[in-house]
Scaffold this active site. Structure first.
Site, PDB file in Angstrom:
ATOM      1  N   PRO A  10       0.681  -1.203  -0.203  1.00  0.00           N
ATOM      2  CG  PRO A  10      -0.140  -1.135   2.137  1.00  0.00           C
ATOM      3  CD  PRO A  10       0.433  -2.192   1.121  1.00  0.00           C
ATOM      4  CG  ASN A  11      -0.401   4.361   1.173  1.00  0.00           C
ATOM      5  OD1 ASN A  11      -1.337   4.853   0.527  1.00  0.00           O
ATOM      6  ND2 ASN A  11      -0.385   3.823   2.235  1.00  0.00           N
ATOM      7  NE  ARG A  18       0.702  12.550  -1.707  1.00  0.00           N
ATOM      8  CZ  ARG A  18      -0.540  11.564  -1.277  1.00  0.00           C
ATOM      9  NH1 ARG A  18      -0.741  11.289  -0.105  1.00  0.00           N
ATOM     10  NH2 ARG A  18      -1.318  11.600  -2.051  1.00  0.00           N
ATOM     11  CE1 TYR A  23       9.108   5.087   3.014  1.00  0.00           C
ATOM     12  CE2 TYR A  23       7.404   7.012   2.927  1.00  0.00           C
ATOM     13  CZ  TYR A  23       7.883   5.593   3.520  1.00  0.00           C
ATOM     14  OH  TYR A  23       7.448   5.531   4.680  1.00  0.00           O
ATOM     15  CG  ASN A  79       8.381  -2.058   0.429  1.00  0.00           C
ATOM     16  OD1 ASN A  79       8.018  -2.120   1.685  1.00  0.00           O
ATOM     17  ND2 ASN A  79       9.274  -0.820  -0.016  1.00  0.00           N
ATOM     18  CB  ALA A  82       1.531  -0.059   6.487  1.00  0.00           C
ATOM     19  CG  HIS A  85       5.039  -2.536  10.167  1.00  0.00           C
ATOM     20  ND1 HIS A  85       6.463  -2.807  10.595  1.00  0.00           N
ATOM     21  CD2 HIS A  85       5.160  -1.351   9.373  1.00  0.00           C
ATOM     22  CE1 HIS A  85       7.171  -1.975   9.317  1.00  0.00           C
ATOM     23  NE2 HIS A  85       6.424  -1.045   8.820  1.00  0.00           N
ATOM     24  CG  ASP A  92      -0.542 -17.381   8.482  1.00  0.00           C
ATOM     25  OD1 ASP A  92       0.713 -17.834   9.119  1.00  0.00           O
ATOM     26  OD2 ASP A  92      -1.686 -17.464   9.010  1.00  0.00           O
ATOM     27  CD  GLU A 103      10.700  -7.615   5.965  1.00  0.00           C
ATOM     28  OE1 GLU A 103      11.333  -8.857   6.555  1.00  0.00           O
ATOM     29  OE2 GLU A 103      10.145  -6.710   6.596  1.00  0.00           O
ATOM     30  CG  HIS A 105      11.013  -2.498   4.774  1.00  0.00           C
ATOM     31  ND1 HIS A 105       9.629  -2.347   4.505  1.00  0.00           N
ATOM     32  CD2 HIS A 105      11.319  -3.638   5.513  1.00  0.00           C
ATOM     33  CE1 HIS A 105       9.228  -3.417   5.240  1.00  0.00           C
ATOM     34  NE2 HIS A 105      10.030  -4.181   5.598  1.00  0.00           N
ATOM     35  CB  ILE A 106      12.520   2.835   0.656  1.00  0.00           C
ATOM     36  CG1 ILE A 106      11.713   1.866  -0.480  1.00  0.00           C
ATOM     37  CG2 ILE A 106      13.245   3.918   0.094  1.00  0.00           C
ATOM     38  CD1 ILE A 106      10.601   2.588  -1.069  1.00  0.00           C
ATOM     39  CB  SER A 107      12.502   4.472   5.494  1.00  0.00           C
ATOM     40  OG  SER A 107      11.305   3.305   5.872  1.00  0.00           O
ATOM     41  NE  ARG A 112       9.922   6.005   8.776  1.00  0.00           N
ATOM     42  CZ  ARG A 112       9.141   5.912   7.828  1.00  0.00           C
ATOM     43  NH1 ARG A 112       9.238   5.113   7.117  1.00  0.00           N
ATOM     44  NH2 ARG A 112       8.012   6.466   7.716  1.00  0.00           N
ATOM     45  NE  ARG A 116       6.863   4.273  10.104  1.00  0.00           N
ATOM     46  CZ  ARG A 116       5.654   4.333   9.368  1.00  0.00           C
ATOM     47  NH1 ARG A 116       5.201   3.462   8.283  1.00  0.00           N
ATOM     48  NH2 ARG A 116       5.074   5.367   9.187  1.00  0.00           N
TER      49      ARG A 116
HETATM   50  O1  CA2 Z   1      10.585   1.906   4.114  1.00  0.00           O
HETATM   51  C1  CA2 Z   1       9.427   1.288   3.389  1.00  0.00           C
HETATM   52  O2  CA2 Z   1       9.918   0.644   2.399  1.00  0.00           O
HETATM   53  C2  CA2 Z   1       8.131   0.934   4.004  1.00  0.00           C
HETATM   54  O3  CA2 Z   1       7.892  -0.339   3.816  1.00  0.00           O
HETATM   55  C3  CA2 Z   1       7.359   2.022   3.514  1.00  0.00           C
HETATM   56  C4  CA2 Z   1       6.030   2.074   3.932  1.00  0.00           C
HETATM   57  C5  CA2 Z   1       6.220   2.065   5.409  1.00  0.00           C
HETATM   58  O4  CA2 Z   1       4.696   1.969   6.068  1.00  0.00           O
HETATM   59  C6  CA2 Z   1       6.922   1.003   6.121  1.00  0.00           C
HETATM   60  O5  CA2 Z   1       6.764   1.065   7.616  1.00  0.00           O
HETATM   61  C7  CA2 Z   1       8.282   0.889   5.742  1.00  0.00           C
HETATM   62  C8  CA2 Z   1       5.161   3.184   3.629  1.00  0.00           C
HETATM   63  C9  CA2 Z   1       4.979   3.185   2.115  1.00  0.00           C
HETATM   64  C10 CA2 Z   1       4.353   4.438   1.662  1.00  0.00           C
HETATM   65  O6  CA2 Z   1       5.036   5.177   0.661  1.00  0.00           O
HETATM   66  C11 CA2 Z   1       5.070   6.208   0.426  1.00  0.00           C
HETATM   67  C12 CA2 Z   1       5.786   6.813  -0.465  1.00  0.00           C
HETATM   68  C13 CA2 Z   1       5.703   8.123  -0.968  1.00  0.00           C
HETATM   69  C14 CA2 Z   1       4.917   9.108  -0.514  1.00  0.00           C
HETATM   70  C15 CA2 Z   1       3.878   8.354   0.453  1.00  0.00           C
HETATM   71  C16 CA2 Z   1       3.893   7.108   1.084  1.00  0.00           C
END
Ligand code: CA2
Length: 150
Positions: A10-11, A18, A23, A79, A82, A85, A92, A103, A105-107, A112, A116
């Site tokens: 998601p997202n 953003r 990110y 990836n 959210a 978590h 499963d 797995e 994760h960008i950040s 954080r 997370r």
């Molecule tokens: O760091 C990551 O890759 C995450 O998987 C990104 C998720 C976050 O919920 C995880 O804790 C860590 C969020 C992805 C949302 O991506 C956006 C990118 C740009 C603008 C808004 C959201």
């Protein structure tokens, strides 16, 4: 031809539009291109997807299990956003299907918020790449190569 699957939760469709401080500025299209280049190096076909729906990720992991079993799929770079978590269902599907998952994760989620810090995916993942920005995706493909051909 061997396929590699890259799944985004998601997202992540908003990547590059953003929160650049968290990110970066690359878009999901840019990420796909970087994965396509590495897939081509290994003569793999790339299947790159994003969804905002948990059940769709579960369906895709179940399909991946079948394809991995039949030898068509090398594994999945995931990836889960959210859902990382929160999703026991996704964990499963990965463990039940014995899917080879890297797995990503960008950040650096450990720098954080506390919510997370826990991942349901990590215990069922073959490997984990966290906090190196979108470079983690093509590295994920290289990790699958190292785990299978290396
Ligand atoms: O760091 C990551 O890759 C995450 O998987 C990104 C998720 C976050 O919920 C995880 O804790 C860590 C969020 C992805 C949302 O991506 C956006 C990118 C740009 C603008 C808004 C959201």
């Amino acid at each position: 031809m061997t396929t590699v699957l890259v799944l985004n939760g998601p997202n992540l469709n908003l990547l590059g539009t953003r929160e650049p401080e968290t990110y970066g500025t690359a878009t999901l299209d840019d990420v796909e291109k970087s994965c396509r280049a590495v897939a081509a190096e290994f003569d793999w076909d790339l299947d790159f997807r994003q969804t905002n729906f948990e059940g769709e990720l579960v369906d895709w992991i179940q399909e991946a299990a079948e394809e991995q079993r039949s030898g068509e799929l090398v594994g999945v770079v995931l990836n889960a956003g959210a859902y990382t978590h929160t999703s026991i269902a996704l964990a499963d599907a990965i463990s039940g299907g014995d899917v080879r998952v890297i797995e990503v994760h960008i950040s650096n989620v450990h720098q954080r918020e506390a919510f997370r810090h826990h991942s349901y995916i990590s215990p069922v993942a073959a490997g984990i790449i966290i906090g190196v920005g979108v470079a983690g995706y093509p590295l994920g493909l290289r990790a699958l190569h190292a785990l299978t051909d290396g």
